[in-house]
Design a protein around this motif. Structure first.
Motif, short mmCIF file in Angstrom:
data_model
loop_
_atom_site.label_atom_id
_atom_site.label_comp_id
_atom_site.label_asym_id
_atom_site.label_seq_id
_atom_site.Cartn_x
_atom_site.Cartn_y
_atom_site.Cartn_z
N ARG A 188 1.75 -1.65 -3.18
CA ARG A 188 2.37 -1.30 -1.91
C ARG A 188 3.83 -1.73 -1.89
N THR B 91 5.92 0.63 -3.89
CA THR B 91 6.12 1.88 -3.16
C THR B 91 7.11 1.69 -2.03
N ALA B 92 7.02 0.54 -1.36
CA ALA B 92 7.96 0.26 -0.27
C ALA B 92 9.39 0.18 -0.80
N VAL C 218 2.46 -0.12 6.44
CA VAL C 218 2.75 -0.97 5.28
C VAL C 218 2.22 -2.39 5.43
N ARG C 219 2.01 -2.83 6.65
CA ARG C 219 1.50 -4.19 6.82
C ARG C 219 0.00 -4.26 7.05
N LEU C 220 -0.68 -3.12 7.06
CA LEU C 220 -2.10 -3.14 7.38
C LEU C 220 -2.95 -3.55 6.19
N PRO C 221 -4.06 -4.23 6.45
CA PRO C 221 -4.99 -4.53 5.36
C PRO C 221 -5.54 -3.23 4.78
N PRO C 222 -5.82 -3.21 3.49
CA PRO C 222 -6.15 -1.96 2.79
C PRO C 222 -7.25 -1.12 3.42
N ALA D 252 10.52 3.56 -1.29
CA ALA D 252 10.77 4.17 0.02
C ALA D 252 12.14 3.78 0.55
N LEU E 94 -6.03 0.53 6.54
CA LEU E 94 -5.08 1.57 6.18
C LEU E 94 -5.81 2.83 5.74
N ILE F 241 9.37 -1.46 8.09
CA ILE F 241 9.57 -2.10 6.78
C ILE F 241 10.83 -2.94 6.87
N MET G 246 9.82 2.47 10.33
CA MET G 246 8.40 2.19 10.19
C MET G 246 8.10 0.72 10.19
N GLU H 187 0.95 5.86 3.43
CA GLU H 187 0.78 4.41 3.24
C GLU H 187 1.94 3.65 3.86
N MET H 188 3.14 4.20 3.74
CA MET H 188 4.32 3.52 4.27
C MET H 188 4.27 3.42 5.79
N ARG I 192 2.22 10.44 9.72
CA ARG I 192 2.67 9.12 9.29
C ARG I 192 2.86 8.22 10.50
N GLU J 42 1.52 8.41 -0.46
CA GLU J 42 2.40 7.24 -0.39
C GLU J 42 3.19 7.22 0.92
#
Lengths: 351, 294, 239
Positions: free
Chosen positions: B163, B166-167, C105-109, B170, C112, B183, B181, C101-102, C149, C98
């Motif tokens: 992750r 990927t971030a 980004v902070r969520l547990p898998p 991004a 997510l 980040i 988002m 996923e962004m 998203r 992806e």
């Protein structure tokens, strides 16, 4: 009728704007400057002996380089990260002319300037296609290639051993002391400074500023980009070439160590410290970069007690690096800019 | 023929080092838009750190390697936080000047601490060579190539399957959207510099191993610039490939051109290539076309 | 029950350039509200000021009773407010998965994964393109990606800036229809749009902005039938 004194500083015609010395006040200050410059070496010799005078001479030479760089960077916005290469061209040209052809100093200096200017124009040709950062990289590449040529073209340049250069002479009168050399370097620097002021105010100078702000807009108003960019490089290089030839004659010896990339970086620091775009900035930057490391010498011994491997070039480099970063962060308009702000503050103070 | 193969292989080895340096440049440039002129110096510092850990503190190579990566990463993060981050809104040219100042500082401070003498590098790889027929490939070259391959693989996995990786991609592609988002672009920048510094350190250790340890190593890092430009400034595979190409050309030139044009030609060739590339195709082999928006 | 969005006397702009003057509007729970107006009227600026990207000079901005004026974007995201900008709203080099996923980004898998599946349910068109880069998607698909998203953060209030701009008519219909369907999931919607008719047709209420001011507000159906709508747009008519 003449305007009242309150409005004397206002420029009412275009012709007035182009005049070099607008007011009597300016002429007075300039006269004072000339007198001061003439008296300077005696004062310096009194205060610090020959070494101080040596630094003054180096400052004059550096000021010439700075003026040329300022035209390129400050006015035209073109980055040169390898300006020491131009100095090298000038210095070696002068050395070769003096040694092989026995030419007198005024010829070596003039020819060096011309030759270097020519090389500058050639280097400037790629600048037409490359912008900004890429141009910086290209000039850096030029620096390294020049380094290489100096070291390897031994028959011409003496290679890593360098070349000895005769002191400048007019007939039988040799300018072989620091004091005598001053009277070549300072007037020349002054002259070149005046020429640069003139240049900046001319059509050429304005075109460069237009180019710096926007290539596309400049072209739209009819500025011939090709001509002006290459000319900017040429003039800038010529100044560096003159400075290089002076350096060669003054030091009496030149070698590849005098024209390293570190020197190029120092010239960039000069512009940033002094303030991009102004003649005053060039001078202030030259003074700062030449004198600050000398001042730091006082701390050199102390520092060496902690770091036994310290050598002066390192101290110089550390000062340069720190100064560069700090000035960019806190004083991007340089010392000239700060001076201008102080002046503005005082003139508008009651408000 | 054997000379050709020999020169090519050693060219690939040095090319690997250039690739790693170029990679460091591209990482920072892609994510932050800054061209880090101090990348070569970060490489140099990494090598010196390892050197001191092994020679002065008697650390085992493996431990020293790990410690160097961590320390180099910390240095990169520190530099980003202290110097780059406060200036983040400045135009790119200004930031480039700052990195030049940084490079100057790093080199001088390193000279101050260790001196500008040349040192032999304590190699983790035994002396000797692998023999393929008449061709002898020094073990250190094999080691360099192997490390680079493994590293490239690890980086690929990192950027595409984690992750964080990927971030980072991004943020490099769209800083604005990433911020929207939630980040933390700031943190990504710091991590990018840390990563680039660690990569540089590995490159430095490999380079010092192939040649020797000296404060001029950073300039060798500048020879990777053509690799960056050839690869198109923003392309990681381009940087890797560009580095190999530069290394190959240098090595072959060293064998075939030097005798004709004089020793040392191969060293300056990289810059000649840089000039040529900049003039003919500044966007590189892989880069996007430069458009000027008015 | 306090309002999802309550704005009163809002002045805002970019840096020192003021665009918005004395804007007052509100959005209630479960509503679908559209803001329309000519180019440059400030509607995009308004959304950006709400989401903390443009500058808020003065005025109240409340979300469910609490002031959110000047809050940072990540704080707003945590409160359940999501924003879909008009452009630059996906990561072109990342693939669809992806990109999603962004969004979290902070969520547990595991969480997510759940949210991603949910988003794909709502926008099944994206399912077959999961491993294609966002740059290779069509405009409409990219917009769907941007919206899905935004859903990953499980928002209760969605702000969209011209979601149908530069889309083919078919996609425009689809996008608006999907946005409308989000209401069934309990999401309140505020849209800023150029394609007035399409969006108003499904909205509850509308606001017309011109020259940085609110010049008219009414039920969406009323606005659609209003013969003076053009005059509001031109700023020649003002409530």
């Amino acid at each position: 009728m003449t305007a009242s004194s309150k409005y004397r500083d206002l420029v009412t015609t275009y012709g007035e704007d182009l005049q070099l010395f607008r007011t009597g006040v300016r002429k007075f200050w300039f006269g004072l400057l000339v007198v001061g410059l003439a008296a300077l070496p005696w004062a310096a010799a009194e205060l610090g002996g020959n070494y101080l005078l040596y630094l003054v001479n180096l400052t004059a030479i550096a000021a010439i380089v700075a003026m040329g760089m300022n035209l390129l960077l400050g006015c035209a916005g073109l980055i040169s990260l390898g300006h020491a290469a131009f100095l090298a061209v000038g210095a070696y040209t002068a050395a070769i002319l003096a040694n092989r052809l026995g030419l007198p100093v005024w010829m070596t200096v003039a020819l060096s300037g011309l030759v270097t200017g020519g090389i500058g124009v050639i280097v400037g040709l790629p600048a037409l296609r490359i912008k900004g950062l890429y141009l910086g990289l290209a000039t850096l590449a030029f620096q390294f290639i020049t380094d290489h040529v100096i070291v390897h073209a031994e028959t011409l340049t003496g290679g890593a051993n360098g070349m000895i250069v005769p002191a400048p002479a007019l007939g039988s009168f040799a300018f072989d002391t620091d004091l005598r050399f001053y009277y070549i370097a300072a007037p020349l620097a002054l002259l070149l400074g005046l020429a640069m002021v003139n240049l900046q105010r001319s059509r050429f100078g304005r075109a460069l500023v237009a180019i710096r702000d926007s290539d596309v807009a400049a072209e739209a108003v009819g500025v011939n980009l090709a001509r002006y960019k290459t000319l900017a490089f040429g003039v800038s290089a010529a100044y560096a070439g003159v400075a290089g030839s002076l350096l060669a004659h003054y030091l009496g010896y030149i070698g590849p160590d005098h024209f390293t990339v570190m020197k190029s970086i120092e010239y960039v620091v000069m512009i940033i410290v002094g303030g991009p775009g102004s003649i005053l900035g060039s001078l202030l930057g030259a003074i700062f970069v030449t004198w600050l490391p000398e001042v730091m010498r006082f701390g050199e011994e102390a520092l060496r007690s902690f770091f036994p491997h310290l050598v002066f070039p390192d101290l110089r480099a550390i000062v340069m690096g720190l100064v560069l970063i700090l000035f960019i962060a806190f004083e991007p308009e340089g010392l000239a800019g700060r001076w201008r702000k102080i002046r503005e503050y005082w003139t508008t103070w009651p408000f | 023929m054997d000379t050709l193969i020999q020169a090519s292989l050693s060219g690939v080895a040095i090319g690997c080092v250039y690739s790693l340096v170029a990679l460091g440049f591209v990482l920072i440039y892609k994510a932050t838009g800054v061209l880090n002129f101090a990348q070569g110096e970060l490489m140099m510092v990494g090598a010196y750190i390892y050197f001191s850990l092994v020679t002065s503190l008697d650390m085992t190579p493996l431990l020293a390697f790990g410690a160097t990566l961590v320390l180099a990463g910390l240095l990169g993060a520190l530099v980003e936080r202290l110097v780059l981050h406060p200036l983040v809104d400045e135009p790119p040219f200004t930031l480039v000047m700052v990195t030049i100042g940084l490079a100057t500082l790093l080199r001088a401070v390193t000279g101050m601490i260790w001196s500008h003498d040349t040192f032999a590098f304590p190699s983790p790889v035994p002396e000797g060579a692998v023999h393929l027929g008449q061709v002898a490939v020094p073990l250190v070259d094999v080691w360099t190539m192997a490390v680079t391959v493994v590293l490239s693989l690890l980086l690929f996995l990192f950027f595409h399957y984690t992750r964080l990786g990927t971030a980072m991609r991004a943020v490099a592609q769209n800083r604005y959207a990433a911020q929207l988002m939630g980040i933390s672009v700031d943190r990504i920048f710091t991590l990018t510099w840390a990563l680039a510094a660690s990569l540089g350190a590995i490159g430095g250790m490999l380079l010092a191993d192939i040649s020797f340890l000296h404060t001029n190593m950073g300039f060798i890092g500048l020879r990777a610039f053509p690799a960056v430009v050839l690869g198109g400034m923003e392309s990681i595979p381009g940087a890797l490939l560009g580095g190999l190409i530069i290394g190959l050309i240098e090595s072959l030139a060293g064998v075939y051109l030097d005798p004709i044009l004089g020793g040392g030609t191969h060293q300056v060739l990289a810059f000649v290539i840089l000039l040529v590339v900049l003039m003919l195709r500044p966007t590189g082999l892989f880069g996007a076309t430069l458009e000027k928006r008015v | 029950m306090s309002r999802v969005l309550d704005v009163a006397g809002l002045d805002g702009g970019y840096g020192s350039v003021q665009i918005l003057k004395d804007i007052s509007l509100h959005v209630d729970e479960g509503e679908f509200v559209t803001i329309i107006g000519p180019n440059g009227c400030g509607k995009s600026t308004f959304i950006k000021v709400i989401f903390g990207i443009a500058t808020h000079y003065r005025g109240t901005v409340k979300h469910r009773g609490e002031s959110i004026a000047g809050w940072r974007t990540d704080q707003l995201v945590q409160r359940g407010i999501a924003y879909v900008p008009q452009v630059d709203n996906v990561f072109p080099g990342l693939n669809v998965r992806e990109n999603l996923e962004m969004g979290g980004v902070r969520l547990p898998p595991t969480l997510l994964e759940e949210r991603i599946s949910r988003a794909l349910e709502m926008f099944p068109d994206l399912q077959p393109r999961l491993h294609d880069t966002a740059a290779s998607l069509s405009g409409g698909q990219r917009q769907m990606l941007a919206i899905s998203r935004a859903l990953i953060s499980d928002p209760t209030f969605l702000l969209l800036d011209e979601p149908t701009a530069a889309l083919s008519p078919l996609y425009q219909e689809q996008i608006i229809e999907r946005i409308d369907s989000l209401r069934e999931k309990g999401i309140t919607i505020l849209i800023v749009e150029q394609n007035a008719r399409l969006s108003l047709a499904r909205s509850d209420r509308g606001y017309i902005l011109a020259n940085g001011e609110v010049v008219h507000t009414a039920l969406a159906s009323e606005i659609l039938d209003d013969p003076h709508i053009n005059e509001y747009f031109l700023g020649t008519l003002h409530d």
